[in-house]
Design a protein around this motif. Structure first.
Motif, PDB file in Angstrom:
ATOM      1  N   ASN A 141      -1.276  -7.101  -0.278  1.00 13.32           N
ATOM      2  CA  ASN A 141      -2.508  -7.761  -0.699  1.00 13.32           C
ATOM      3  C   ASN A 141      -2.362  -8.335  -2.096  1.00 13.32           C
ATOM      4  O   ASN A 141      -2.758  -9.474  -2.356  1.00 13.32           O
ATOM      5  CB  ASN A 141      -3.673  -6.762  -0.643  1.00 13.32           C
ATOM      6  N   GLU A 170      -6.670  -4.267   5.009  1.00 18.17           N
ATOM      7  CA  GLU A 170      -6.248  -3.975   3.636  1.00 18.17           C
ATOM      8  C   GLU A 170      -5.403  -5.108   3.073  1.00 18.17           C
ATOM      9  O   GLU A 170      -5.520  -5.471   1.906  1.00 18.17           O
ATOM     10  CB  GLU A 170      -5.467  -2.665   3.588  1.00 18.17           C
ATOM     11  N   ASP A 177      -7.795  -8.080   2.463  1.00 17.78           N
ATOM     12  CA  ASP A 177      -8.994  -7.780   1.692  1.00 17.78           C
ATOM     13  C   ASP A 177      -9.126  -8.710   0.486  1.00 17.78           C
ATOM     14  O   ASP A 177      -8.235  -8.816  -0.345  1.00 17.78           O
ATOM     15  CB  ASP A 177      -8.958  -6.328   1.217  1.00 17.78           C
TER      16      ASP A 177
END
Length: 80
Positions: free
Chosen positions: A3, A43, A46
């Motif tokens: 991420n 995740e 995100d």
């Protein structure tokens, strides 16, 4: 970690230079790497998936207005 890498790439306008189709392919490859390491798609995407227009459920491109909130899930997936 993935991420954070996507966020860094976005900050450096990497995705704008790629265009939508290549961005979709790149993000799909990142999600595959994440899957191999046990990372959740939500995740990884995100805070960035929605801005790129990529739903973390179906991985399809959607107009950013198709996301009702910050969940990262498109309208179609929320209905299912």
């Amino acid at each position: 970690m993935l991420n954070q890498v996507l966020h860094l790439l976005e900050e450096r306008h990497f995705f704008k230079s790629l265009g939508r189709k290549k961005t979709m392919n790149f993000v799909e490859e990142v999600l595959e790497v994440g899957c191999e390491w046990g990372c959740a798609d939500g995740e990884i995407l995100d805070g960035i998936g929605q801005r790129l227009g990529i739903c973390h459920c179906c991985h399809d491109y959607h107009d950013p207005t198709d996301f009702k909130d910050d969940s990262g899930i498109c309208k179609a997936c929320r209905k299912e």
